[in-house]
Design an enzyme around this catalytic site. Structure first.
Site, PDB file in Angstrom:
ATOM      1  N   HIS A  95      51.349   0.350 -14.296  1.00 30.27           N
ATOM      2  CA  HIS A  95      52.062   1.045 -13.227  1.00 30.27           C
ATOM      3  C   HIS A  95      53.160   1.864 -13.885  1.00 30.27           C
ATOM      4  CE1 HIS A  95      50.910  -2.340 -10.155  1.00 30.27           C
ATOM      5  NE2 HIS A  95      49.875  -1.730 -10.669  1.00 30.27           N
ATOM      6  N   HIS A 150      46.571  -4.535  -0.259  1.00 31.19           N
ATOM      7  CA  HIS A 150      45.114  -4.423  -0.379  1.00 31.19           C
ATOM      8  C   HIS A 150      44.415  -5.253   0.693  1.00 31.19           C
ATOM      9  CE1 HIS A 150      45.610  -3.620  -4.993  1.00 31.19           C
ATOM     10  NE2 HIS A 150      46.447  -2.917  -4.258  1.00 31.19           N
ATOM     11  N   HIS A 201      40.133   1.596  -9.114  1.00 30.17           N
ATOM     12  CA  HIS A 201      40.428   0.316  -8.464  1.00 30.17           C
ATOM     13  C   HIS A 201      39.939   0.454  -7.033  1.00 30.17           C
ATOM     14  CE1 HIS A 201      43.963  -1.092 -11.249  1.00 30.17           C
ATOM     15  NE2 HIS A 201      42.782  -1.256 -11.796  1.00 30.17           N
ATOM     16  N   HIS A 229      45.954   2.662  -3.062  1.00 27.85           N
ATOM     17  CA  HIS A 229      47.208   3.356  -3.373  1.00 27.85           C
ATOM     18  C   HIS A 229      47.172   4.832  -2.985  1.00 27.85           C
ATOM     19  CE1 HIS A 229      48.168   0.166  -6.718  1.00 27.85           C
ATOM     20  NE2 HIS A 229      48.056  -0.365  -5.515  1.00 27.85           N
ATOM     21  N   ASP A 265      43.356   4.277  -7.792  1.00 32.90           N
ATOM     22  CA  ASP A 265      43.337   3.104  -6.909  1.00 32.90           C
ATOM     23  C   ASP A 265      43.186   3.584  -5.466  1.00 32.90           C
ATOM     24  OD1 ASP A 265      44.363   1.033  -5.091  1.00 32.90           O
ATOM     25  OD2 ASP A 265      44.971  -0.050  -6.890  1.00 32.90           O
ATOM     26  N   ASP A 299      51.096  -0.278   0.061  1.00 25.95           N
ATOM     27  CA  ASP A 299      50.406  -1.020  -1.003  1.00 25.95           C
ATOM     28  C   ASP A 299      50.102  -2.464  -0.637  1.00 25.95           C
ATOM     29  OD1 ASP A 299      49.258  -1.964  -3.297  1.00 25.95           O
ATOM     30  OD2 ASP A 299      51.014  -1.693  -4.571  1.00 25.95           O
ATOM     31  N   GLU A 318      40.193  -5.270  -6.504  1.00 24.17           N
ATOM     32  CA  GLU A 318      41.468  -6.009  -6.491  1.00 24.17           C
ATOM     33  C   GLU A 318      41.741  -6.451  -5.064  1.00 24.17           C
ATOM     34  OE1 GLU A 318      43.833  -2.620  -7.930  1.00 24.17           O
ATOM     35  OE2 GLU A 318      44.257  -3.853  -9.700  1.00 24.17           O
ATOM     36  N   ARG A 350      53.941 -11.821 -14.163  1.00 22.86           N
ATOM     37  CA  ARG A 350      55.398 -11.775 -13.967  1.00 22.86           C
ATOM     38  C   ARG A 350      56.132 -11.588 -15.290  1.00 22.86           C
ATOM     39  NH1 ARG A 350      56.432 -11.769  -9.289  1.00 22.86           N
ATOM     40  NH2 ARG A 350      54.896 -12.460  -7.778  1.00 22.86           N
ATOM     41  N   HIS A 354      45.068  -5.014 -17.406  1.00 28.11           N
ATOM     42  CA  HIS A 354      46.222  -4.627 -16.571  1.00 28.11           C
ATOM     43  C   HIS A 354      47.507  -5.166 -17.192  1.00 28.11           C
ATOM     44  CE1 HIS A 354      48.659  -3.650 -13.144  1.00 28.11           C
ATOM     45  NE2 HIS A 354      47.630  -3.322 -12.381  1.00 28.11           N
ATOM     46  N   GLU A 386      48.306   4.313 -13.474  1.00 28.63           N
ATOM     47  CA  GLU A 386      47.691   4.033 -12.172  1.00 28.63           C
ATOM     48  C   GLU A 386      48.326   4.899 -11.089  1.00 28.63           C
ATOM     49  OE1 GLU A 386      47.291  -0.112 -11.258  1.00 28.63           O
ATOM     50  OE2 GLU A 386      46.565   0.282  -9.226  1.00 28.63           O
ATOM     51  N   TYR A 401      53.019  -6.767 -13.939  1.00 27.01           N
ATOM     52  CA  TYR A 401      53.738  -6.029 -12.881  1.00 27.01           C
ATOM     53  C   TYR A 401      55.202  -5.798 -13.212  1.00 27.01           C
ATOM     54  CZ  TYR A 401      49.947  -6.847  -9.557  1.00 27.01           C
ATOM     55  OH  TYR A 401      48.759  -6.860  -8.905  1.00 27.01           O
TER      56      TYR A 401
END
Ligand code: FE
Ligand code: FE
Ligand code: ZN
Length: 277
Positions: free
Chosen positions: A107, A226, A211, A179, A176, A224, A256, A37, A67, A142, A70
């Site tokens: 991203h 998973h 991914h 995705h 991914d 999106d 993931e 976050r 990664h 990604e 986000y």
């Protein structure tokens, strides 16, 4: 060689992640470079990164796929959010040099009503400010599901970003499976065709990592979410074809999926049993 792993918690450092990965028969892994976050990163422990580098070598680990958080949005409308994205990526890339030669996935961002053209320009601008010639880390864009105003759903969008970046040799793409499926690419019925398209638009030499996720939604859902391997709309057979595909063999594969560590152990075992060298 199948390089496979999952997302691990970075709270105890690199060596702890390496050992945890090894313990579940993984030989790569992913982790958030800081709280997903956002916020600040822990001080780097150079004794720990050195021990990790030796451990990874000893156990023939593949490249790590770190990664970015986000919250990093390189193409936000708000200048302070863009500044945070720039500073975070710059700091992460400096820190990644303590574990040289790995991957840093992010991203591309959400353009939030500014449109894809401005979104593309802003992402290019950030990469041109932050990438530096001496870095040994390859930054991966990604492939995204296209939720909301997310950039990077189509291969063409990713290609446009790459085209604008000066230090192109520092850039790659992370594929991914959830995705691309949610984004409308039918990897279940036409994996060859999807990879051909990727090759035509971006070039397969840019494809650096996978991914591996199942999806809770049907093709082209732009959602999106998973799912565990074999429990979603993509299914185990198609995902096994992904890891065994000629064009993808040798790339680090990161799970993931919604799992705890024992769930990951089981998925890694299942995928190894269904991989042929
Ligand atoms: Fe991601
Ligand atoms: Fe992903
Ligand atoms: Zn996702």
């Amino acid at each position: 060689m199948l390089y496979i792993g999952c997302h691990l918690s970075a709270s105890k450092g690199y060596l702890a992640m390496g050992k945890q990965a090894h313990e579940i028969d993984a030989n790569t892994f992913a982790f958030f470079t800081r709280n997903p976050r956002g916020g600040s990163a822990k001080a780097l422990d150079l004794a720990d990164t050195e021990r990790y580098n030796a451990f990874a070598k000893e156990h023939s680990f593949g490249k790590l796929v770190a990664h970015a958080p986000y919250t990093m949005n390189a193409c936000a409308a708000d200048e302070s959010i863009r500044r945070f994205a720039r500073e975070t990526m710059a700091d992460d890339l400096k820190r990644m040099e303590a574990v040289p030669g790995n991957y840093y996935n992010f991203h591309p961002g959400s353009h939030v009503k500014q449109g894809t053209e401005i979104g593309t320009e802003l992402i290019i601008e950030q990469l041109n400010e932050v990438l530096f010639p001496e870095q040994s880390t390859i930054v991966l864009l990604e492939t995204m599901a296209g939720k909301g105003s997310e950039m990077g759903r189509t291969f063409e969008e990713l290609r446009k970003i790459i085209d604008g970046v000066e230090l192109k040799d520092k850039l790659g793409v992370c594929f991914d499976t959830c995705h691309v499926w949610d984004g409308g690419y039918d990897i279940v019925n036409d994996l060859d065709g999807v990879l051909e398209q990727f090759d035509k638009v971006i070039g397969l030499d840019r494809l650096k990592a996978v991914h591996l996720n199942d999806s809770k939604n049907p093709l082209n859902a732009h959602k999106d979410r998973h799912e565990k391997i074999g429990e979603g709309f993509i299914g185990a057979d198609a995902l096994i074809r992904v890891i065994n595909h000629d064009k993808l063999k040798g790339l680090p594969v990161i799970l993931e999926t919604p799992n705890d560590i024992e769930g990951y152990r089981a998925e890694i075992k299942f995928l190894r049993e269904n991989y042929s060298d």
